[in-house]
Design an enzyme around this catalytic site. Sequence first.
Site, short mmCIF file in Angstrom:
data_model
loop_
_atom_site.label_atom_id
_atom_site.label_comp_id
_atom_site.label_asym_id
_atom_site.label_seq_id
_atom_site.Cartn_x
_atom_site.Cartn_y
_atom_site.Cartn_z
N LYS A 155 0.78 -1.25 0.09
CA LYS A 155 0.12 -0.03 0.11
C LYS A 155 1.04 1.06 -0.01
CE LYS A 155 -4.17 -1.99 0.39
NZ LYS A 155 -5.36 -1.76 -0.51
N ASP A 179 -0.37 -0.33 -4.58
CA ASP A 179 -1.66 -0.12 -4.46
C ASP A 179 -1.78 1.25 -3.79
OD1 ASP A 179 -4.52 0.64 -4.39
OD2 ASP A 179 -4.99 -1.48 -3.20
N GLU A 205 -2.09 -0.57 -8.98
CA GLU A 205 -3.67 -0.65 -8.52
C GLU A 205 -4.16 0.72 -8.21
OE1 GLU A 205 -4.94 -3.96 -6.43
OE2 GLU A 205 -6.42 -3.05 -5.67
N ASP A 231 -9.65 -0.52 -9.03
CA ASP A 231 -10.33 -1.11 -7.93
C ASP A 231 -11.40 -0.16 -7.52
OD1 ASP A 231 -11.13 -2.08 -5.61
OD2 ASP A 231 -9.25 -2.10 -4.46
N LYS A 253 -14.51 -7.11 -6.16
CA LYS A 253 -14.74 -7.58 -5.03
C LYS A 253 -16.38 -7.83 -4.73
CE LYS A 253 -11.02 -4.70 -3.01
NZ LYS A 253 -10.39 -3.67 -2.52
MG LIG Z 1 -7.06 -1.91 -3.95
#
Ligand SMILES: [Mg+2]
EC number: 5.1.1.-
Length: 345
Positions: A155, A179, A205, A231, A253
């Site tokens: 991240k 990401d 991402e 995303d 997701k």
């Molecule tokens: Mg993500």
Amino acid sequence: MKLEIQVLDSPLARPFTISRGTITSQRTVIVRLELLGVVGYGEVNESDYYGHKVESIVASLKSVNREVESCSLASGDQLWKELNETLAGDLFALSALDMAAHDLFSKSAGQCCWETLGLSWGSPPPSSWTLSVGTPSQVVREFQLNPGWGIYKVKLGTSQDLEVIAALRGHTDALIRVDANCAWSSRETVEKSEALSQLGVEFIEQPLPANAPPSEHKWVREESALPIIADESCCVPADIERCAELFHGVNIKLCKCGGLTPAVQMLQEARSLGLRTMVGCMVESSIGISAATQLLPLLDYCDLDGALLLASDPAVGVTVEQGVVSRPRRAGCGGVLRDETCFTM
Ligand SMILES: [Mg+2]
């Protein structure tokens, strides 16, 4: 069909930080459906970013109890088809119900859920392990606490992004994905993509905010040295066609799209449009993770380490050990709660 609900508040093993903030525990809603003695489970987390709290999800579930009670579940997607319009404003609640319905239906059929979804298992991709936003030394420390994974998803979203990846690269040859969770500008993305590419990063991402102008997403897609995966920009089936113009791949997701039923459709459409496919998760138990792993046959990339971030998983099911996904020998999605006593309606 009988609907019951349980709210869980699960502490994390360690604080989890992305560009939007830190969490130390995660509240989720577990859905339990029962029909003719067979039980199916679903789960969904709450999310400030997507605007769904446990209380609103529970209210949505209770509002459709009558429809659930009268559903005969002649197919895994029947409940989704019956509730899709009613719960269009709460896809998180719809996701938990659809997950439980597919679990129950495939158990009734004596098959794994991926089989009743019409998929072939093949040799699915391994999962990544997620490292929180942090300073270079913090991220290296987190990596050292979780060694042995073949893929790390880091991240990012601070002024030290490149130093973080350079420091991590000094400690591992593993595949690294990053990401930014919407934290970068378009110019920053293109500049960082060059340096990250030289550090052996595989893809980026969601660098830009989901509401950035399409022209910016498009410019980044064209100029980036690395593939860009959507995303936050890719939530529901209607997003796929647009994402094919603006990204190289999509991270789907279950909570964002409303369950396994739309997720299968989205992944198949994404592949037909040449997009790379990924399924991710939130911090959730092995109920939610086991359901998401049913989609592995449709994936290029897998990011399903969410249950491992919990201090104690309230469920057992599919395991993800150092990236290797293993399925239990039982029908359905594979997830079972450790404690069955706390359900109410
Ligand atoms: Mg993500």
